[in-house]
Design a protein around this motif. Structure first.
Motif, PDB file in Angstrom:
ATOM      1  N   GLU A   1      -7.282  -0.892   9.834  1.00 22.07           N
ATOM      2  CA  GLU A   1      -6.238  -0.503   8.884  1.00 22.07           C
ATOM      3  C   GLU A   1      -4.976  -0.033   9.598  1.00 22.07           C
ATOM      4  OE1 GLU A   1      -5.446   2.595   5.138  1.00 22.07           O
ATOM      5  OE2 GLU A   1      -7.325   2.685   6.293  1.00 22.07           O
TER       6      GLU A   1
ATOM      7  N   LYS B   1       0.840  -1.195   0.000  1.00 24.38           N
ATOM      8  CA  LYS B   1       0.000   0.000   0.000  1.00 24.38           C
ATOM      9  C   LYS B   1       0.875   1.244   0.000  1.00 24.38           C
ATOM     10  CE  LYS B   1      -4.148   1.619   2.485  1.00 24.38           C
ATOM     11  NZ  LYS B   1      -5.130   1.219   1.480  1.00 24.38           N
TER      12      LYS B   1
ATOM     13  N   GLN C   1      -3.213  -2.877  11.105  1.00 20.65           N
ATOM     14  CA  GLN C   1      -2.579  -3.726  10.104  1.00 20.65           C
ATOM     15  C   GLN C   1      -1.292  -3.118   9.571  1.00 20.65           C
ATOM     16  OE1 GLN C   1      -5.081  -4.604   6.715  1.00 20.65           O
ATOM     17  NE2 GLN C   1      -3.503  -5.839   5.696  1.00 20.65           N
TER      18      GLN C   1
ATOM     19  N   LYS D   1      -7.128  11.134   6.202  1.00 18.13           N
ATOM     20  CA  LYS D   1      -8.074  10.127   5.724  1.00 18.13           C
ATOM     21  C   LYS D   1      -9.479  10.717   5.667  1.00 18.13           C
ATOM     22  CE  LYS D   1      -7.116   6.175   5.638  1.00 18.13           C
ATOM     23  NZ  LYS D   1      -6.634   5.259   4.566  1.00 18.13           N
TER      24      LYS D   1
ATOM     25  N   ASP E   1     -10.153   3.966  10.047  1.00 20.88           N
ATOM     26  CA  ASP E   1     -10.363   2.526  10.134  1.00 20.88           C
ATOM     27  C   ASP E   1      -9.359   1.940  11.124  1.00 20.88           C
ATOM     28  OD1 ASP E   1     -10.591  -0.211   9.808  1.00 20.88           O
ATOM     29  OD2 ASP E   1     -10.713  -0.132   7.624  1.00 20.88           O
TER      30      ASP E   1
END
Length: 286
Positions: free
Chosen positions: A177, A152, A180, A170, A174
């Motif tokens: 996210e 990403k 992660q 953003k 999230d």
């Protein structure tokens, strides 16, 4: 009292406070990790260690749960200021604290039953110079630059408020996210000293919502220095007013930024528990 501790939180970001003069064990990486462990220790987002200072009223070391040392922590500073005031180390409501990230001024602005509740901290200046954050960036300032991850890409904005931060704007936040990808961003070669990560969403000219991945700690409910970093980036990019509310899962902080990029942060702190480390725990620390 030997090995006395206090545990407090700033908007859910919790720290154990110890006094270097009153501990009887070797304060090393192993001890820090064990004390911060929620199963084998007290459990916390870090340790605040009171140490002597020759340039300020008090000295502070800020230790992360992985044993690394942080330059500055906004919530940590407010927790430490409450500890100093509540335990009569300071009879004054205004005093200075030395950190690795510089000397800061703390002020108790609200108290209840002679205990500090709301504290304002002068967090120093926002610094956008890439080499001084530090961040490996071709441009003098790392604003709206591309960070390439394996899976990403992100547009990033980097700033130091005494410690390094990477702010990513953003449309929607999230939690999955940032959990992660937070570690990948934190440890990316672009950041020589690793970095704190924030996903940020503008709500209005005076409100911003953020979620946080903290260097050395991971997912965090709130962070004072992160709030200061995000506010600085928002003002730098002309997205908000210089006085704004930063909203986090753990609660809100008020951030003020003047024209010289000096930052003031105001928020509540609450004590959770106090006691002494047991002889059995100290024996396990080795």
């Amino acid at each position: 009292m030997k090995n006395f501790f206090i545990k407090s939180h700033g908007l859910g970001n919790d720290y154990v406070v110890l006094d270097q003069d009153n501990i009887t064990f070797d304060f090393n990486k192993k001890a820090i990790i064990r004390i911060c462990d929620e199963h084998f220790g007290i459990g916390s987002d870090g340790i605040l260690l009171k140490v002597p200072s020759t340039v300020a009223d008090f000295g502070l070391r800020i230790l992360n749960p992985d044993g690394s040392e942080a330059e500055k922590s906004g919530n940590g500073l407010r927790i430490f200021a409450k500890y100093l005031y509540d335990n009569k180390f300071s009879k004054e409501k205004i005093f200075t604290i030395e950190t690795l990230g510089g000397v800061v001024r703390a002020e108790v602005v609200e108290e209840v039953n002679k205990k500090a509740k709301t504290i304002k901290v002068d967090m120093g200046k926002a610094n956008f110079v890439s080499a001084e954050i530090p961040v490996n960036c071709e441009n003098e300032e790392c604003i709206d630059e591309i960070l390439n991850l394996e899976f990403k890409d992100y547009k990033i904005n980097c700033v130091s408020v005494g410690n390094p931060h990477c702010v990513i704007l953003k449309d929607e936040l999230d939690e999955k996210e940032i959990k992660q990808f937070g570690s990948y961003i934190e440890n990316h070669p672009m950041f020589p000293n690793r970095i704190n990560v924030q996903f940020a969403k503008v709500i209005s000219p005076t409100e911003v919502e953020i979620i946080i991945w903290e260097r050395g700690a991971g997912w965090t409910l709130a962070s004072g220095s992160s709030s200061c970093a995000v506010a600085s980036v928002m003002v730098k990019r002309g997205l908000t007013e210089p006085n704004l509310t930063v909203k986090m899962p753990g609660g809100n902080l008020q951030i003020e930024i003047d024209k010289a990029w000096n930052i003031k942060m105001t928020g509540e702190v609450r004590e959770i528990a106090s006691g002494t480390l047991s002889n059995e725990l100290i024996a396990d620390l080795g």
